[in-house]
Design a protein around this motif. Structure first.
Motif, mmCIF file in Angstrom:
data_model
loop_
_atom_site.group_PDB
_atom_site.id
_atom_site.type_symbol
_atom_site.label_atom_id
_atom_site.label_comp_id
_atom_site.label_asym_id
_atom_site.label_seq_id
_atom_site.Cartn_x
_atom_site.Cartn_y
_atom_site.Cartn_z
ATOM 1 N N GLU A 1 -19.882 -111.028 16.223
ATOM 2 C CA GLU A 1 -18.725 -111.796 15.771
ATOM 3 C C GLU A 1 -18.352 -112.871 16.794
ATOM 4 O O GLU A 1 -18.048 -114.005 16.428
ATOM 5 C CB GLU A 1 -17.526 -110.883 15.524
ATOM 6 N N ALA A 2 -18.371 -112.517 18.085
ATOM 7 C CA ALA A 2 -18.052 -113.494 19.129
ATOM 8 C C ALA A 2 -19.025 -114.664 19.075
ATOM 9 O O ALA A 2 -18.631 -115.826 19.238
ATOM 10 C CB ALA A 2 -18.100 -112.822 20.500
ATOM 11 N N ASP A 3 -20.301 -114.372 18.828
ATOM 12 C CA ASP A 3 -21.297 -115.436 18.716
ATOM 13 C C ASP A 3 -21.026 -116.306 17.483
ATOM 14 O O ASP A 3 -21.128 -117.523 17.535
ATOM 15 C CB ASP A 3 -22.691 -114.803 18.620
ATOM 16 N N ASP B 1 -18.883 -106.598 17.602
ATOM 17 C CA ASP B 1 -18.065 -107.404 18.514
ATOM 18 C C ASP B 1 -18.853 -108.611 19.013
ATOM 19 O O ASP B 1 -18.373 -109.743 19.006
ATOM 20 C CB ASP B 1 -17.634 -106.558 19.723
ATOM 21 N N GLY C 1 -18.063 -118.480 18.238
ATOM 22 C CA GLY C 1 -18.452 -119.518 19.191
ATOM 23 C C GLY C 1 -19.224 -120.639 18.545
ATOM 24 O O GLY C 1 -19.007 -121.823 18.839
ATOM 25 N N GLN D 1 -9.131 -108.559 15.604
ATOM 26 C CA GLN D 1 -9.180 -109.891 14.999
ATOM 27 C C GLN D 1 -7.806 -110.198 14.431
ATOM 28 O O GLN D 1 -7.269 -109.449 13.621
ATOM 29 C CB GLN D 1 -10.233 -109.915 13.888
#
Length: 397
Positions: free
Chosen positions: A385-387, A382, A390, A7
């Motif tokens: 966090e990506a969700d 991971d 987004g 990050q």
């Protein structure tokens, strides 16, 4: 996807991201009987629970030797039918009602049931399937209609997973060859308990150990025949060697008949499934794995954790990765009893030719529960966090 998080150019280790809460993970498993996938589920669930994740276990048959070892803080949801395939609607209702942040299942046929339940429930959480077997060799050795249906359905539902976790690189390579366009496939090996015990048992015989489900794919008949060759070839072993095969399964009667035909009833022992095999492993001089196929043979690492010299067939997939192409144990061709007999004799004579006891134990530690759960936790975070990122971008747009 790399299972280490990044990050803003910084590297984050598991547990560092304070803004991501440890949410509910729902595990789906048929039972907690003494199988490899069940043992892995036990170790993962207990360690994640200890780290603060909210763990639920959806189980069709709420019994098995590993059930009593589950952390008391894990919620056990007993499904209505004893057969996992009969619980599709019950699983779907649970997902719709409880909406866990992560849904995790293991083994191909269970993953198919999980995938169908996800579709029926319109589940919006994160989906993780763990693949324990090599698709190509599984399909080559199981050509019945049920396996064909499972393979067909797996090709559809696996594409819905946020990540398919493969227990070895060989499994991942074959899975990606069989199923195209997976969102994410990663390799995370199975976590293994350390079985080393201080102070080995004193015994006056050479003891060879093997473990696994007594089925044709484990090919224990090969080991029995090779052991017979060893006894005939080296007269000293006729009075001073014994073989223990730990496990239970459909091939027991055939193995008993083979042992009887070779007149080795006083040399070869089948004690059945042993919940705590560390005592017998610690008493052994050599471990042998004779499988025709594997995904990731936990027993091989458990033997290494005791410092044992090991021999394994170089079958797909897992043994060559664990033993690093023979650095930590001898690899032999699949289904070759002469090679196995020779390897047994050579390993007994020179047990530390490629690696020492300490080196084998250090290798086993690469698969410790803590190390493997670090990788799982990193993968989960991971994807969460990506969700999260987004959704923020969607909100801004």
């Amino acid at each position: 996807m790399n299972v280490t998080m990044k990050q803003k150019g910084k590297l984050f280790k598991p547990g560092i991201l304070k803004d991501l809460m440890k949410k509910e993970i729902a595990f789906l498993i048929p039972s907690m009987a003494g199988g490899g996938a069940q043992k892995v589920t036990l170790l993962l669930a207990n360690e994640l629970c200890k780290r603060g994740w909210d763990i639920s276990l959806l189980i069709a048959n709420a019994e098995g030797v590993y059930l009593k070892r589950l952390d008391k803080n894990i919620k056990i949801i007993s499904l209505g039918k004893r057969n996992i395939s009969g619980n599709v609607f019950e699983i779907a209702r649970y997902l719709k009602r409880s909406r866990p942040a992560l849904f995790f299942s293991s083994m191909t046929y269970v993953n198919v049931i999980a995938g169908i339940s996800v579709i029926l429930s319109n589940y919006k959480g994160k989906i993780f399937f763990s693949e324990h077997s090599n698709p190509s060799t599984r399909n080559a050795n199981n050509k019945n209609l049920i396996n064909k249906i499972i393979t067909f359905l797996a090709k559809m539902v696996y594409k819905k997973a946020d990540a398919v976790i493969c227990v070895s690189q060989g499994v991942k390579d074959e899975l990606n060859r069989v199923i195209n366009n997976l969102k994410t496939s990663v390799v995370i090996n199975n976590p293994i308990e350390n079985f080393f015990k201080k102070g080995k048992y004193n015994h006056d015989k050479l003891r060879i150990i093997s473990m696994g489900r007594l089925d044709k794919e484990k090919n224990f008949s090969l080991l029995i025949e090779a052991f017979s060759i060893v006894l005939n070839r080296v007269p000293f072993y006729q009075q001073n060697a014994e073989l223990y095969i730990l496990g239970e399964g459909p091939e027991r009667d055939n193995l008993v008949l083979l042992i009887s035909a070779l007149k080795l009833q006083d040399k070869i022992f089948l004690p059945g499934f042993v919940e705590n095999p560390e005592d017998l492993l610690s008493s052994a001089d050599l471990f042998a794995l004779c499988s025709n196929r594997e995904g990731f043979p936990n027993v091989l690492v458990e033997a290494l954790s005791c410092g044992l010299p090991v021999i394994s067939t170089d079958c797909p997939s897992g043994p060559s990765e664990i033993l690093q192409e023979g650095k930590f144990g001898k690899l032999i061709p699949v289904n070759d009893k002469e090679s196995l007999a020779n390897a047994i004799i050579e390993t007994i004579n020179t047990p530390n030719v490629n690696s020492t006891m300490e080196e084998r134990m250090r290798r086993a530690n690469d698969f410790s529960v803590e190390s493997i759960v670090d990788q799982y936790e990193s993968l989960f975070k991971d994807i969460l966090e990506a969700d999260h990122v987004g959704k923020k971008l969607q909100h801004v747009n």
